[in-house]
Scaffold this motif. Sequence first.
Motif, PDB file in Angstrom:
ATOM      1  N   LEU A  76      -4.475  21.658  19.021  1.00 37.59           N
ATOM      2  CA  LEU A  76      -5.262  21.439  17.814  1.00 37.59           C
ATOM      3  C   LEU A  76      -4.356  21.477  16.592  1.00 37.59           C
ATOM      4  CD1 LEU A  76      -8.407  23.638  18.485  1.00 37.59           C
ATOM      5  CD2 LEU A  76      -8.218  21.158  18.646  1.00 37.59           C
ATOM      6  N   ARG A  77      -4.642  20.628  15.617  1.00 32.49           N
ATOM      7  CA  ARG A  77      -3.855  20.597  14.385  1.00 32.49           C
ATOM      8  C   ARG A  77      -4.788  20.702  13.192  1.00 32.49           C
ATOM      9  NH1 ARG A  77       1.173  16.778  15.312  1.00 32.49           N
ATOM     10  NH2 ARG A  77       1.449  17.172  17.508  1.00 32.49           N
ATOM     11  N   LEU A  78      -4.288  21.287  12.137  1.00 33.19           N
ATOM     12  CA  LEU A  78      -5.042  21.448  10.913  1.00 33.19           C
ATOM     13  C   LEU A  78      -4.998  20.152  10.111  1.00 33.19           C
ATOM     14  CD1 LEU A  78      -6.533  23.423   9.033  1.00 33.19           C
ATOM     15  CD2 LEU A  78      -4.319  23.984   8.042  1.00 33.19           C
ATOM     16  N   MET A  79      -6.155  19.683   9.652  1.00 29.33           N
ATOM     17  CA  MET A  79      -6.188  18.509   8.802  1.00 29.33           C
ATOM     18  C   MET A  79      -5.702  18.923   7.417  1.00 29.33           C
ATOM     19  SD  MET A  79      -9.305  16.011   7.582  1.00 29.33           S
ATOM     20  CE  MET A  79      -9.863  15.731   9.220  1.00 29.33           C
ATOM     21  N   VAL A  80      -4.711  18.197   6.914  1.00 24.80           N
ATOM     22  CA  VAL A  80      -4.118  18.546   5.628  1.00 24.80           C
ATOM     23  C   VAL A  80      -4.832  17.830   4.485  1.00 24.80           C
ATOM     24  CG1 VAL A  80      -1.994  18.442   4.265  1.00 24.80           C
ATOM     25  CG2 VAL A  80      -1.881  18.934   6.700  1.00 24.80           C
ATOM     26  N   LYS A  81      -5.202  16.579   4.704  1.00 18.69           N
ATOM     27  CA  LYS A  81      -5.795  15.795   3.630  1.00 18.69           C
ATOM     28  C   LYS A  81      -6.672  14.699   4.219  1.00 18.69           C
ATOM     29  CE  LYS A  81      -4.083  13.878  -0.625  1.00 18.69           C
ATOM     30  NZ  LYS A  81      -2.904  13.412  -1.348  1.00 18.69           N
ATOM     31  N   LYS A  82      -7.796  14.454   3.592  1.00 21.54           N
ATOM     32  CA  LYS A  82      -8.693  13.368   3.981  1.00 21.54           C
ATOM     33  C   LYS A  82      -8.670  12.349   2.847  1.00 21.54           C
ATOM     34  CE  LYS A  82     -13.487  12.561   5.264  1.00 21.54           C
ATOM     35  NZ  LYS A  82     -14.788  13.199   5.461  1.00 21.54           N
ATOM     36  N   VAL A  83      -8.356  11.093   3.183  1.00 18.04           N
ATOM     37  CA  VAL A  83      -8.231  10.051   2.168  1.00 18.04           C
ATOM     38  C   VAL A  83      -9.164   8.896   2.521  1.00 18.04           C
ATOM     39  CG1 VAL A  83      -6.667   8.427   1.045  1.00 18.04           C
ATOM     40  CG2 VAL A  83      -5.840  10.682   1.723  1.00 18.04           C
ATOM     41  N   LEU A  84     -10.019   8.520   1.595  1.00 10.55           N
ATOM     42  CA  LEU A  84     -10.931   7.409   1.786  1.00 10.55           C
ATOM     43  C   LEU A  84     -10.228   6.100   1.468  1.00 10.55           C
ATOM     44  CD1 LEU A  84     -13.880   6.485   2.287  1.00 10.55           C
ATOM     45  CD2 LEU A  84     -14.243   6.709  -0.176  1.00 10.55           C
ATOM     46  N   ALA A  85     -10.302   5.141   2.386  1.00  4.83           N
ATOM     47  CA  ALA A  85      -9.726   3.815   2.140  1.00  4.83           C
ATOM     48  C   ALA A  85     -10.587   3.113   1.097  1.00  4.83           C
ATOM     49  CB  ALA A  85      -9.689   3.010   3.433  1.00  4.83           C
ATOM     50  N   LYS A  86      -9.965   2.705  -0.006  1.00  7.35           N
ATOM     51  CA  LYS A  86     -10.697   2.091  -1.109  1.00  7.35           C
ATOM     52  C   LYS A  86     -10.506   0.585  -1.147  1.00  7.35           C
ATOM     53  CE  LYS A  86     -10.443   6.193  -3.986  1.00  7.35           C
ATOM     54  NZ  LYS A  86      -9.875   6.788  -5.179  1.00  7.35           N
ATOM     55  N   PRO A  87     -11.522  -0.141  -1.627  1.00  8.12           N
ATOM     56  CA  PRO A  87     -11.408  -1.598  -1.737  1.00  8.12           C
ATOM     57  C   PRO A  87     -10.366  -2.000  -2.782  1.00  8.12           C
ATOM     58  CG  PRO A  87     -13.687  -0.872  -2.054  1.00  8.12           C
ATOM     59  CD  PRO A  87     -12.834   0.338  -2.025  1.00  8.12           C
ATOM     60  N   GLN A  88      -9.645  -3.081  -2.476  1.00 10.82           N
ATOM     61  CA  GLN A  88      -8.639  -3.616  -3.387  1.00 10.82           C
ATOM     62  C   GLN A  88      -8.569  -5.126  -3.177  1.00 10.82           C
ATOM     63  OE1 GLN A  88      -4.954  -1.464  -3.567  1.00 10.82           O
ATOM     64  NE2 GLN A  88      -3.777  -3.352  -3.731  1.00 10.82           N
ATOM     65  N   ARG A  89      -8.487  -5.888  -4.259  1.00 11.29           N
ATOM     66  CA  ARG A  89      -8.393  -7.350  -4.160  1.00 11.29           C
ATOM     67  C   ARG A  89      -6.990  -7.780  -3.773  1.00 11.29           C
ATOM     68  NH1 ARG A  89     -12.829  -9.783  -5.825  1.00 11.29           N
ATOM     69  NH2 ARG A  89     -14.243  -8.678  -7.205  1.00 11.29           N
ATOM     70  N   GLU A  90      -6.923  -8.721  -2.832  1.00 12.88           N
ATOM     71  CA  GLU A  90      -5.659  -9.304  -2.382  1.00 12.88           C
ATOM     72  C   GLU A  90      -5.901 -10.773  -2.069  1.00 12.88           C
ATOM     73  OE1 GLU A  90      -2.656  -7.988  -2.226  1.00 12.88           O
ATOM     74  OE2 GLU A  90      -3.194  -5.905  -2.589  1.00 12.88           O
ATOM     75  N   GLY A  91      -4.834 -11.575  -2.107  1.00 14.14           N
ATOM     76  CA  GLY A  91      -4.943 -12.980  -1.739  1.00 14.14           C
ATOM     77  C   GLY A  91      -5.937 -13.728  -2.608  1.00 14.14           C
ATOM     78  N   GLU A  92      -6.631 -14.679  -1.997  1.00 11.39           N
ATOM     79  CA  GLU A  92      -7.645 -15.491  -2.678  1.00 11.39           C
ATOM     80  C   GLU A  92      -9.020 -15.099  -2.177  1.00 11.39           C
ATOM     81  OE1 GLU A  92      -7.252 -17.876  -5.077  1.00 11.39           O
ATOM     82  OE2 GLU A  92      -5.116 -17.393  -5.135  1.00 11.39           O
ATOM     83  N   GLY A  93      -9.764 -14.353  -2.993  1.00 10.51           N
ATOM     84  CA  GLY A  93     -11.130 -13.990  -2.647  1.00 10.51           C
ATOM     85  C   GLY A  93     -11.266 -12.961  -1.549  1.00 10.51           C
ATOM     86  N   VAL A  94     -10.244 -12.169  -1.306  1.00 14.23           N
ATOM     87  CA  VAL A  94     -10.277 -11.172  -0.232  1.00 14.23           C
ATOM     88  C   VAL A  94     -10.275  -9.776  -0.840  1.00 14.23           C
ATOM     89  CG1 VAL A  94      -9.094 -10.258   1.804  1.00 14.23           C
ATOM     90  CG2 VAL A  94      -8.973 -12.709   1.293  1.00 14.23           C
TER      91      VAL A  94
END
Length: 133
Positions: free
Chosen positions: A13-31
């Motif tokens: 078992l390992r201790l969770m150090v940090k929880k990070v939410l993946a956030k939306p970001q614009r890339e390319g054309e319309g993505v």
Amino acid sequence: MSGSDHSSGFDQLRLMVKKVLAKPQREGEGVVVRRSIGKSELKNLDPFLMLDKFAVAPLAGFPDHPHRGFETVTYMLQGAFTHQDFVEHKGTIRTGNVQWMTVGRGIIHSEMPVGEGTQKGLQFWINLTSKEK
């Protein structure tokens, strides 16, 4: 198995150090991608530069753009994407396929959806050592 017990570390078992939410970001054309690794909350994980989850609708994509000094690993969750570069390499990856691209000094390429509906996948960016660049 030999008499000595060598644990792989995955059974502990390992201790969770940090929880990070993946956030939306614009890339390319319309993505819009959802980026976890490579955001301000989760940087300096060299050699791991970025991890994006993408969902690309028709008429969107990643037209010609440069890459230099890293590798991309793309895994298709749903649908298909065609990769094409300026030295005329071209290939299509489909659901369950992986593409590994290594770019040292640089390349211009595109990644565009193939077919109807939304194309979904993951792309992981890995830094190269300075001698490989």
